[in-house]
Design a protein around this motif. Sequence first.
Motif, short mmCIF file in Angstrom:
data_model
loop_
_atom_site.label_atom_id
_atom_site.label_comp_id
_atom_site.label_asym_id
_atom_site.label_seq_id
_atom_site.Cartn_x
_atom_site.Cartn_y
_atom_site.Cartn_z
N VAL A 322 28.76 -81.34 -56.99
CA VAL A 322 29.85 -81.52 -57.99
C VAL A 322 31.03 -81.61 -58.53
CG1 VAL A 322 29.67 -80.90 -61.05
CG2 VAL A 322 27.45 -82.50 -59.68
N ASP A 323 31.53 -79.90 -58.12
CA ASP A 323 32.87 -79.83 -58.71
C ASP A 323 33.64 -80.24 -57.28
OD1 ASP A 323 34.86 -78.22 -60.52
OD2 ASP A 323 34.77 -77.31 -59.07
N PHE A 324 32.97 -80.28 -56.26
CA PHE A 324 33.69 -81.31 -55.12
C PHE A 324 34.68 -81.73 -55.46
CE2 PHE A 324 35.08 -83.18 -51.36
CZ PHE A 324 35.37 -82.06 -50.45
N VAL A 325 33.32 -82.66 -55.77
CA VAL A 325 33.83 -84.49 -56.17
C VAL A 325 35.04 -84.48 -57.50
CG1 VAL A 325 33.28 -86.79 -57.53
CG2 VAL A 325 31.56 -85.18 -55.84
N LEU A 326 34.16 -84.02 -58.60
CA LEU A 326 35.67 -83.58 -59.78
C LEU A 326 37.31 -83.80 -59.10
CD1 LEU A 326 33.13 -82.34 -62.23
CD2 LEU A 326 33.88 -84.92 -62.00
N SER A 327 37.19 -82.44 -59.11
CA SER A 327 38.21 -82.05 -58.11
C SER A 327 39.07 -82.71 -57.05
CB SER A 327 38.18 -80.72 -57.50
OG SER A 327 37.16 -79.43 -58.18
N PHE A 328 38.46 -83.64 -56.61
CA PHE A 328 39.40 -84.59 -55.59
C PHE A 328 39.49 -85.01 -56.48
CE2 PHE A 328 38.96 -87.48 -51.48
CZ PHE A 328 40.11 -86.77 -50.71
N VAL A 329 38.51 -86.55 -57.02
CA VAL A 329 39.15 -87.63 -57.89
C VAL A 329 40.10 -86.90 -58.19
CG1 VAL A 329 38.52 -89.51 -59.11
CG2 VAL A 329 36.61 -88.32 -57.27
N VAL A 330 40.38 -86.25 -59.50
CA VAL A 330 41.30 -85.80 -60.44
C VAL A 330 42.24 -85.82 -59.27
CG1 VAL A 330 41.79 -84.55 -62.27
CG2 VAL A 330 39.48 -85.45 -61.84
N ALA A 331 42.44 -85.23 -58.82
CA ALA A 331 43.18 -85.14 -57.34
C ALA A 331 44.05 -86.02 -57.34
CB ALA A 331 43.21 -83.67 -56.41
N ILE A 332 43.33 -86.45 -56.43
CA ILE A 332 44.20 -88.06 -55.95
C ILE A 332 44.60 -89.30 -57.17
CG2 ILE A 332 43.14 -90.68 -55.64
CD1 ILE A 332 41.24 -89.40 -54.11
N ILE A 333 43.72 -89.04 -58.86
CA ILE A 333 44.74 -89.12 -60.05
C ILE A 333 46.26 -88.72 -60.36
CG2 ILE A 333 44.64 -90.35 -62.49
CD1 ILE A 333 41.55 -90.18 -61.32
N THR A 334 46.07 -87.49 -60.25
CA THR A 334 47.44 -86.62 -60.17
C THR A 334 48.95 -86.99 -59.38
OG1 THR A 334 46.08 -85.41 -61.51
CG2 THR A 334 48.08 -84.39 -61.21
N SER A 335 48.19 -86.87 -58.41
CA SER A 335 49.28 -87.55 -57.20
C SER A 335 49.50 -88.67 -57.60
CB SER A 335 49.02 -87.13 -55.52
OG SER A 335 47.95 -85.68 -55.59
N VAL A 336 48.86 -90.00 -57.44
CA VAL A 336 49.31 -90.97 -58.09
C VAL A 336 50.27 -91.01 -58.87
CG1 VAL A 336 48.82 -93.68 -58.08
CG2 VAL A 336 47.66 -92.24 -56.68
N LEU A 337 49.96 -90.19 -60.12
CA LEU A 337 50.25 -90.19 -61.07
C LEU A 337 52.10 -89.90 -60.46
CD1 LEU A 337 51.40 -90.68 -64.48
CD2 LEU A 337 50.37 -88.10 -64.75
N LEU A 338 51.85 -88.84 -60.08
CA LEU A 338 53.46 -87.98 -60.21
C LEU A 338 54.26 -88.23 -58.80
CD1 LEU A 338 52.36 -84.00 -59.77
CD2 LEU A 338 53.38 -85.53 -61.52
N PHE A 339 53.45 -89.17 -58.16
CA PHE A 339 54.34 -89.94 -57.40
C PHE A 339 55.03 -91.33 -57.92
CE2 PHE A 339 55.76 -92.53 -53.96
CZ PHE A 339 56.48 -92.26 -52.87
N THR A 340 54.55 -91.94 -58.62
CA THR A 340 54.84 -93.12 -59.04
C THR A 340 56.39 -93.08 -60.06
OG1 THR A 340 53.35 -93.43 -60.64
CG2 THR A 340 53.12 -93.95 -58.38
N CYS A 341 55.92 -91.83 -61.05
CA CYS A 341 56.50 -91.54 -62.02
C CYS A 341 57.71 -90.29 -61.80
CB CYS A 341 55.51 -91.23 -63.40
SG CYS A 341 54.56 -92.47 -63.51
N ALA A 342 57.85 -90.70 -60.44
CA ALA A 342 58.70 -88.61 -60.29
C ALA A 342 60.11 -89.01 -61.27
CB ALA A 342 58.67 -88.60 -58.86
#
Length: 459
Positions: A322-342
């Motif tokens: 459960v934690d693995f799925v949550l961690s991976f999905v949230v990490a993808i969203i965060t990375s996209v946000l930081l890349f596009t709004c750098a």
Amino acid sequence: MKTREEYLFEEAPVSRAVLSLVVPTVISQLITVIYNMADTFFIGQIGDPNQVAAVSLCMPMFIFLTGMANLFGIGGSSLMARSLGVGNVEKARKTAAFSIWTAAATAFVYGIILALSESVLLPVAGADAQTYEFCRKYLFWTIVVGAVPTVLNQTLAHLVRAEGHSAQASFGVALGGVLNIILDPIFIFPLGMEIAGAAVATMLSNVIATMYFIVFICFKGKGTDISFNPKNYSLARGIPKEVLLVGLPSCLMNLMGVLSNVVINKLMAEYANTALAGIGVAKKIDMMTFAISTGMSQGVLPLIAYNYSAGNYKRMKAAFKVDFVLSFVVAIITSVLLFTCAGPIVQAFINDPQTVEYGRLFQRIICITGPCIAVTMLSITMFQAVGKKLEPGILSLLRKGGLDIPFMFLLNHLAGVKGIVWATPIADLGAMIVALSLIIPFLGRLKTKEETIENLSEK
């Protein structure tokens, strides 16, 4: 009748148990990142790249304190949770006392050593005539004076979380962060202390957070197994060895992170102070990805450790998945946000055009492997929770120091300033590949144990 914490560890639906432990931990980690970023943000408003660069130069030595806290906090919380899982309350108390008092003593010694060696250490770290005095002022308040409360704050949070009090642990950590954000502008601007004011604010916020934990634990009284009583301090029953070896990988990651930051700062300083300030801002921002991954993994550690020691492998594996799925999905969203709004994010910290350009470029490079960090961190936590020493040590070294430092020198030679930064995502990708090669067979062995237990119970 079972306590709330026993119900959470043993019977609550796995997804609910994971979320109740992870969400407060992630929030507190993010607030911690925000308060770490606050120093850079508010100092950046002064408009002096040298003061921003000084914070970047000091960051590795401050990160060292987190390494100490992880050494005793994560090692102690793992052993505490496993001891409670088999009903060994006495060992849990002795583990807590050992972790608390040893952490405090180690932090105190570190502060003294730094005070005596700053004239040699700061130039080695990359301080020059323009940044030396700023570095000295910042380190005096954050480490020489503030080392003990900084380490105790984080260590106590880990121990409180080991008993299932995730929300209370997270509140204590968040309290320090919020106070720092409030105090920073007061000390920096109206009081005119500039970088020294940011350092004083950090020290005071950690003192108050540590006091909160002390009051909370004392208020719980017999309702907690965390002990401040020196009589419970013990070097027997393998407690020091177990705490130190299990906590060592997390400490090692921080220590190697210190070395990694020193190297990248030294290499960046050869180009320009604006490049050094740019990488400092970019790394501060990218701490958001690391904080989320850390919160997601550290939050679930007590649940995994408790059920592993109790032999409930099915619940333990379910919590991990459960934690693995949550961690991976949230990490993808965060990375996209930081890349596009750098660009806008970096510009919020400092308005120097050249620093912003460096920071934007560096941020986009660093953030692309955020999901890799999530996988590696959760794998490290899984091994720490069950008391493994070798596997988390290998992964920690690969993620920081083992891969990124050699690639920094190589890519600096081949591609210049951009190459230095590309070493970080390369290291994160390599660590993730090794993490998967270790965790998948381990989960397979757990499944075999689980099937054996089920077969025996049927007979």
